[in-house]
Design a protein around this motif. Structure first.
Motif, PDB file in Angstrom:
ATOM      1  N   ILE A  73       0.806  -1.234   0.000  1.00  0.00           N
ATOM      2  CA  ILE A  73       0.000   0.000   0.000  1.00  0.00           C
ATOM      3  C   ILE A  73       0.837   1.281   0.000  1.00  0.00           C
ATOM      4  CG2 ILE A  73      -2.126  -0.908   1.063  1.00  0.00           C
ATOM      5  CD1 ILE A  73      -0.929   0.017   3.783  1.00  0.00           C
ATOM      6  N   GLU A  74       2.132   1.157   0.185  1.00  0.00           N
ATOM      7  CA  GLU A  74       2.968   2.364   0.250  1.00  0.00           C
ATOM      8  C   GLU A  74       4.175   2.218  -0.660  1.00  0.00           C
ATOM      9  OE1 GLU A  74       3.746   4.510   4.270  1.00  0.00           O
ATOM     10  OE2 GLU A  74       3.254   2.430   4.759  1.00  0.00           O
ATOM     11  N   ALA A  75       4.807   3.385  -0.954  1.00  0.00           N
ATOM     12  CA  ALA A  75       6.103   3.358  -1.629  1.00  0.00           C
ATOM     13  C   ALA A  75       6.919   4.513  -1.087  1.00  0.00           C
ATOM     14  CB  ALA A  75       5.932   3.474  -3.140  1.00  0.00           C
ATOM     15  N   GLY A  76       8.213   4.267  -0.850  1.00  0.00           N
ATOM     16  CA  GLY A  76       9.077   5.317  -0.305  1.00  0.00           C
ATOM     17  C   GLY A  76      10.435   5.276  -0.983  1.00  0.00           C
ATOM     18  N   LEU A  77      11.009   6.456  -1.148  1.00  0.00           N
ATOM     19  CA  LEU A  77      12.339   6.529  -1.739  1.00  0.00           C
ATOM     20  C   LEU A  77      13.298   7.180  -0.745  1.00  0.00           C
ATOM     21  CD1 LEU A  77      13.729   6.570  -4.978  1.00  0.00           C
ATOM     22  CD2 LEU A  77      14.196   8.779  -3.922  1.00  0.00           C
ATOM     23  N   TRP A  78      14.398   6.486  -0.448  1.00  0.00           N
ATOM     24  CA  TRP A  78      15.442   6.997   0.457  1.00  0.00           C
ATOM     25  C   TRP A  78      16.587   7.550  -0.393  1.00  0.00           C
ATOM     26  CZ3 TRP A  78      11.823   3.796   2.048  1.00  0.00           C
ATOM     27  CH2 TRP A  78      11.449   3.758   3.393  1.00  0.00           C
ATOM     28  N   THR A  79      16.956   8.785  -0.147  1.00  0.00           N
ATOM     29  CA  THR A  79      18.129   9.318  -0.854  1.00  0.00           C
ATOM     30  C   THR A  79      18.855  10.298   0.049  1.00  0.00           C
ATOM     31  OG1 THR A  79      18.920  10.218  -2.967  1.00  0.00           O
ATOM     32  CG2 THR A  79      16.978  11.278  -2.014  1.00  0.00           C
ATOM     33  N   ASP A  80      20.069  10.686  -0.368  1.00  0.00           N
ATOM     34  CA  ASP A  80      20.888  11.537   0.506  1.00  0.00           C
ATOM     35  C   ASP A  80      20.743  13.014   0.164  1.00  0.00           C
ATOM     36  OD1 ASP A  80      22.934  12.330  -1.450  1.00  0.00           O
ATOM     37  OD2 ASP A  80      23.533  10.232  -1.372  1.00  0.00           O
ATOM     38  N   SER A  81      21.374  13.857   0.975  1.00  0.00           N
ATOM     39  CA  SER A  81      21.136  15.305   0.933  1.00  0.00           C
ATOM     40  C   SER A  81      21.417  15.932  -0.433  1.00  0.00           C
ATOM     41  CB  SER A  81      21.985  15.998   2.005  1.00  0.00           C
ATOM     42  OG  SER A  81      23.352  15.687   1.816  1.00  0.00           O
ATOM     43  N   ARG A  82      22.291  15.298  -1.215  1.00  0.00           N
ATOM     44  CA  ARG A  82      22.557  15.841  -2.554  1.00  0.00           C
ATOM     45  C   ARG A  82      21.274  15.940  -3.382  1.00  0.00           C
ATOM     46  NH1 ARG A  82      26.533  11.525  -4.990  1.00  0.00           N
ATOM     47  NH2 ARG A  82      25.237  10.184  -3.704  1.00  0.00           N
ATOM     48  N   TYR A  83      20.328  15.019  -3.089  1.00  0.00           N
ATOM     49  CA  TYR A  83      19.179  14.871  -3.985  1.00  0.00           C
ATOM     50  C   TYR A  83      17.836  15.235  -3.348  1.00  0.00           C
ATOM     51  CZ  TYR A  83      22.461  12.484  -7.039  1.00  0.00           C
ATOM     52  OH  TYR A  83      23.526  12.176  -7.842  1.00  0.00           O
ATOM     53  N   PHE A  84      17.860  15.842  -2.153  1.00  0.00           N
ATOM     54  CA  PHE A  84      16.588  16.144  -1.481  1.00  0.00           C
ATOM     55  C   PHE A  84      15.677  16.980  -2.388  1.00  0.00           C
ATOM     56  CE2 PHE A  84      18.409  15.853   3.140  1.00  0.00           C
ATOM     57  CZ  PHE A  84      18.494  14.482   3.002  1.00  0.00           C
ATOM     58  N   LEU A  85      16.257  18.020  -2.985  1.00  0.00           N
ATOM     59  CA  LEU A  85      15.472  18.956  -3.799  1.00  0.00           C
ATOM     60  C   LEU A  85      14.941  18.255  -5.054  1.00  0.00           C
ATOM     61  CD1 LEU A  85      15.090  22.066  -3.335  1.00  0.00           C
ATOM     62  CD2 LEU A  85      16.705  22.353  -5.222  1.00  0.00           C
ATOM     63  N   GLN A  86      15.871  17.630  -5.785  1.00  0.00           N
ATOM     64  CA  GLN A  86      15.529  16.974  -7.045  1.00  0.00           C
ATOM     65  C   GLN A  86      14.508  15.853  -6.831  1.00  0.00           C
ATOM     66  OE1 GLN A  86      19.023  15.534  -9.086  1.00  0.00           O
ATOM     67  NE2 GLN A  86      17.825  14.037 -10.281  1.00  0.00           N
ATOM     68  N   ALA A  87      14.717  15.042  -5.794  1.00  0.00           N
ATOM     69  CA  ALA A  87      13.806  13.926  -5.541  1.00  0.00           C
ATOM     70  C   ALA A  87      12.431  14.466  -5.162  1.00  0.00           C
ATOM     71  CB  ALA A  87      14.359  13.031  -4.433  1.00  0.00           C
ATOM     72  N   GLY A  88      12.412  15.523  -4.373  1.00  0.00           N
ATOM     73  CA  GLY A  88      11.148  16.140  -3.973  1.00  0.00           C
ATOM     74  C   GLY A  88      10.333  16.532  -5.199  1.00  0.00           C
ATOM     75  N   GLU A  89      11.019  17.127  -6.177  1.00  0.00           N
ATOM     76  CA  GLU A  89      10.317  17.564  -7.401  1.00  0.00           C
ATOM     77  C   GLU A  89       9.894  16.378  -8.246  1.00  0.00           C
ATOM     78  OE1 GLU A  89      12.918  20.273  -9.402  1.00  0.00           O
ATOM     79  OE2 GLU A  89      12.735  21.780  -7.795  1.00  0.00           O
ATOM     80  N   GLN A  90      10.815  15.429  -8.445  1.00  0.00           N
ATOM     81  CA  GLN A  90      10.515  14.330  -9.376  1.00  0.00           C
ATOM     82  C   GLN A  90       9.493  13.338  -8.819  1.00  0.00           C
ATOM     83  OE1 GLN A  90      14.557  13.000 -10.274  1.00  0.00           O
ATOM     84  NE2 GLN A  90      14.497  14.130 -12.198  1.00  0.00           N
ATOM     85  N   LEU A  91       9.369  13.283  -7.489  1.00  0.00           N
ATOM     86  CA  LEU A  91       8.437  12.302  -6.913  1.00  0.00           C
ATOM     87  C   LEU A  91       7.031  12.882  -6.726  1.00  0.00           C
ATOM     88  CD1 LEU A  91      10.714  10.598  -4.214  1.00  0.00           C
ATOM     89  CD2 LEU A  91      10.184   9.798  -6.528  1.00  0.00           C
ATOM     90  N   GLN A  92       6.926  14.208  -6.878  1.00  0.00           N
ATOM     91  CA  GLN A  92       5.635  14.853  -6.647  1.00  0.00           C
ATOM     92  C   GLN A  92       4.529  14.207  -7.490  1.00  0.00           C
ATOM     93  OE1 GLN A  92       6.073  19.054  -6.757  1.00  0.00           O
ATOM     94  NE2 GLN A  92       4.829  19.211  -4.905  1.00  0.00           N
TER      95      GLN A  92
END
Lengths: 605, 605
Positions: A73-92
């Protein structure tokens, strides 16, 4: 030879949702409650061929580091500080939650799973793309709560339409003039060490280790001249597991001469039990995938540690060192031509991060034996310089202006060596803070470059030399200070390092390591100054021999931002002597105008 | 209160041979083929009460570190480089072979045993005087060759005539004005941490940890104000295992108030199984002896790691810090009086290493709340300064001359704190080499003292700051750069350190650590400069908080040997500011002549 440039298409949220649903269907069939998708390949490579970019395909997140976890029922992506911004945008909008690693509130993946699953539940992985060391840790953690870890067949095989195939690019021979030691000699050295340690068979699974042993190179991974394969070294026989299509008749003859048998790539797994039956087996748990680990014969003794090759590879022979010096002259010439162009010839208002990268590429490509970049150039102008692993894309590509800093981290693959250099270039007026930061980073860079240390010293002991000047101003950088660099191989290699974390591998004469302190101020500027250092003998002394560094990168360090009063006399002397050497070694390769520019750029401060 | 000064009598070779034969007889009865005699006590103390000096009694070797191995036909003593010379002399004619540790040709003890013994043989130890971590390592190593490790009853109980008893010195209370935290508060803090970690019972076996928790001090170990005991902390109860004779009525009342039950010392072992039955038990394997380890109930879960106390003890509260500053003023006053005396009043030709030590003692003993030395003074004149752990004896006591260096490493126990200071004092003309070495050591000392570093930094990261100046001249020292110092407790304490070896414990605000680089040139001179540093906050910054050192030792550093050109401006500023502070804080406690002397000794360079 050029590397394929991967054009990343943004996929829509709906597609991500559909793909995750498809994965969930497969998991149901396998009786699996949650599945973990990492970012690596069966060889634990840092950069992987598109075939293994499943995490990117299913999540739409294009960063190089990240782990996806999908439950029913869930999905989560773990990434490091280099990618917080980019992952936030791409996962929206994808329904995938972002878990920011190393923040106090972020659960680890195993904690996340233990909270959501219950006794008897099964967590699935594709054991081929997990290091056995990692998988065993996860297994142990989950086991505490009665949750089982199960390795299943790659679920993307059935759900990923038009998946890129495992690469079939041809392999080529790197001649003795570049390697300085034949494949036979390398194998003999390994077999001698195996004999002394009573090892019957060594499984070489890291792609750069295989390339080094065989003196072969390939083109399977972007910027990394490696080829997909496994190598099994026995007491008296050597088997290379590789797709037959990758081998030209010339390479086949060569392998035959080297007495290396060739089997098909997939046979590595089917032969494994037989190859290890009754044997003492050596493998590096950091590069041995979990499926391989589980396929080793139970009638064997597995010795889990580094495989000799990583250390042998890291200690350069004299031929490799001579070649590297040649490569450094060529790379220095390209850099000087580029820096002069940027300083005198370019119309800054018409240039962007990507356009200057193309110009730099052109200068490098004109050098002899140029193969390609050793990694995607980081050209970060102004605030982009503060994004540690920034890569300009058409969407972000910033136009340059005649002010502030351009941070330029780039490198090349030449047949005679791999380079990696960062310069922070002032394009016009700078703030006092920018100048101070620049000078403090230079101070740390020089202090490390000047280090003298006894044999058996580890990188963690030297790391502070590069950091102390900025620590005194309550600033720091969270990346390592130095990494090894391959000999026409991967730009990042171990086993040594210079970083804040303990690494038991000592620095030894013949190793190369980068020296790259940095400061990153979000929204403002980033500064990094990077050269490659060679570890060389410094002489005998109290309690044994001493070592020091020789800076082998040849390129001026911009003097304009330097606040001279912040440097000690010793540091100023180092800079002036370094610049004199840069001039002396590069000037003969340059035309009059370039020499004139370089003379200015390297004049004493 | 004074410590008993142990007069070491040289025993003859014949006596050693007889004692070893007596041991061999006992071993035969026990079916043991070889026996290992270490240098510690049941609490893994660095310094031990005479009762546990069995290794010294049987071998005649008086050094603080060394391990004896006796087989049916051989005997060998392993010791480190500090004692190669001394052990060589003391073992001559005894039939005991000297094994010099860390030399390439020297076998380890287990290798020695594996070479000489065969499958089925038994190696004996007295499990009470072996750390469980060490014993388990030996057991594992020997097991590879089918040799068994067996813990037997202390064989010296029957063969050592006139053995000193286990000490029965009285224990005393260290009032709240010195400790800043009551025993009840400390126990409550520990029990809270135990609860969070689901620990039922903590076995506190290190003597300084017990003294710290209970706010009690003793007099059982030379220079170490500890008392022989065990402490068992349960979820809601605390039991102290101690000889009843050591407890005055006042201390008994105090323990009663603190709700600490008292049982006899030997009952610790007999109660152990019951105390741990069905429990989760915490113990530090470095301080848990092997006999205790084996006596823990099999129906328990043992958690082996540090016991909270070592870290709690190392982080000083404000009361302890204030007290330590007082102690430092007193010790500084004593040192200044001594240095002035040596400089102006003493007739150097009539002084020796031991006589100046007596003079220093007199100045310290005149200070309030002086208890005794915190370790035996190292007063090494000339070439004796190069013997790292030199202790002058009537046989070696060197007369001073008005030339060269006197290395003086000393410290005191005051109720309000423990001190540890080294000064290298020029007694007259120096060679250029002596001056250079002195200045380089000072440079390293200052560079470490000036360090600024982020929270979570470990000592191994800082160590090079003290070494880099001498490494650049191919010199080094093989001891650590810094150790913790107890609060009126042991002069060496952990868990933190500053040294070349990895230690995962981070430096935290409130910790104290020494800063003591040195150079030792055999046959010529030794130099060491040591102050105690307090870790203090430096302020917020990038990625968190930063820390720095405050030098709390107050005593001039001799300026006469300094070659000013070898110091940077920053280093010169540090020295001048430090000296200004030393003058400001000590002058009010001194008479006119002393102030005048100190003003000169601390004037700016």
């Amino acid at each position: 030879m050029f590397y394929l440039y991967l054009c990343i298409l943004n996929i829509t949220d709906m597609i991500v949702k559909e793909r995750i649903e498809a994965l969930r269907e497969t998991l149901k069939h396998n009786g699996v409650k949650a599945f973990i998708v990492p970012s690596t390949d069966p060889h634990m490579s840092e950069y992987v061929a598109p075939h293994w970019e499943a995490r990117q395909w299913i999540s739409g997140f294009t960063g190089s580091a990240g782990t996806l976890v999908v439950t029913d029922i869930e999905a989560g992506l773990w990434t490091d500080s280099r990618y917080f911004l980019q992952a936030g945008e791409q996962l929206q909008g994808t329904g995938i939650d972002l878990y920011k690693e190393k923040l106090p509130e972020t659960p680890t993946i195993t904690d996340f799973l233990k909270e959501r699953l219950t006794v008897g539940d099964v967590v699935g992985i594709d054991g081929k793309v997990f290091a056995s060391s990692t998988a065993k840790e996860i297994e142990k953690e989950l086991d505490n709560k009665g949750i089982h870890l199960k390795s299943i067949d790659d679920p993307f095989a059935s759900i990923w339409e038009n998946r890129p195939p495992i690469p079939e690019n041809p392999v080529f021979i790197l001649p003795l003039q570049y390697t300085g030691e034949s494949c036979q000699e390398k194998v003999a050295r390994i077999q001698e060490l195996m004999k002394a340690d009573e090892i019957d068979v060594a499984l070489i699974t890291a792609l750069d280790e295989i390339a080094w042993v065989l003196n072969l190179r390939g083109n399977d991974v972007h910027c990394n001249p490696v080829f997909v394969s496994y190598l099994v070294i026995g007491k008296s026989d050597v088997i290379l597991y590789i797709d037959n299509n990758k081998l030209t008749p010339e390479v086949k003859d060569y392998l035959n001469e080297c007495q290396v048998k060739v089997h098909a790539y997939p046979s590595f797994f089917s032969d494994l039990a037989q190859n290890t039956q009754g044997k003492v087996v050596l493998a590096d748990p950091a590069y041995l995938n979990f499926a391989t680990y589980n396929g080793i014969s139970p009638q064997s003794r597995l010795v889990e540690r580094k495989t000799y090759v990583s250390l042998m590879k890291a200690i350069r022979n004299q031929t490799e060192i001579n070649n590297l010096h040649h490569a450094m002259v060529k790379d220095g010439v390209a850099m000087v031509k580029f820096l002069k162009w940027l300083d005198q010839d370019a119309d800054i208002y018409h240039e962007t991060e990507m356009s200057v990268d193309r110009q730099l590429h052109a200068f490098r490509a004109a050098q002899a034996d140029f193969i390609g970049e050793s990694f995607d150039t980081i050209a970060g102008y102004g605030a982009h310089g503060a994004i540690v692993h920034y890569e300009a894309t058409p969407e972000t590509d910033a136009p340059l202006e005649p002010k502030g800093f351009l941070l330029l981290d780039s490198g090349a693959q030449y047949l005679d060596g791999t380079t990696d250099i960062t310069r922070t270039i002032p394009l016009g007026p700078l703030s006092q803070e920018e100048k101070e930061d620049y000078t403090l980073i230079l101070k740390g860079h020089i202090d490390l470059a000047m280090a003298v240390f006894p044999e058996r010293t580890r990188g963690v002991q030297l790391d502070i030399l590069a950091r102390q000047p900025i620590w005194k101003h309550h600033m720091n950088y969270l990346h390592g200070t130095g990494h090894g660099v391959g000999a026409f191989l991967n730009v990042h290699e171990g086993p040594h390092s210079i970083r804040m974390e303990e690494n038991p591998v000592t620095l030894q004469a013949g190793m190369v390591v980068t020296d790259e302190p940095g400061i990153y101020k979000a929204g403002s500027h980033g500064i990094r100054t990077e050269n490659i250092l060679l570890v060389v003998p410094s002489g005998e002394g109290m309690f044994g021999n001493y070592l020091k560094f020789e800076t082998i990168t040849l390129c001026p360090i911009d003097k304009r931002p330097i606040i001279k009063e912040l440097l000690s006399d010793e540091e100023i002397n180092w800079l002036n002597q370094y610049h004199q050497r840069v001039y002396d070694l590069l000037a003969p390769q340059l035309d009059y105008d370039e020499r004139y520019w370089l003379a200015n750029a390297t004049s004493a401060i």
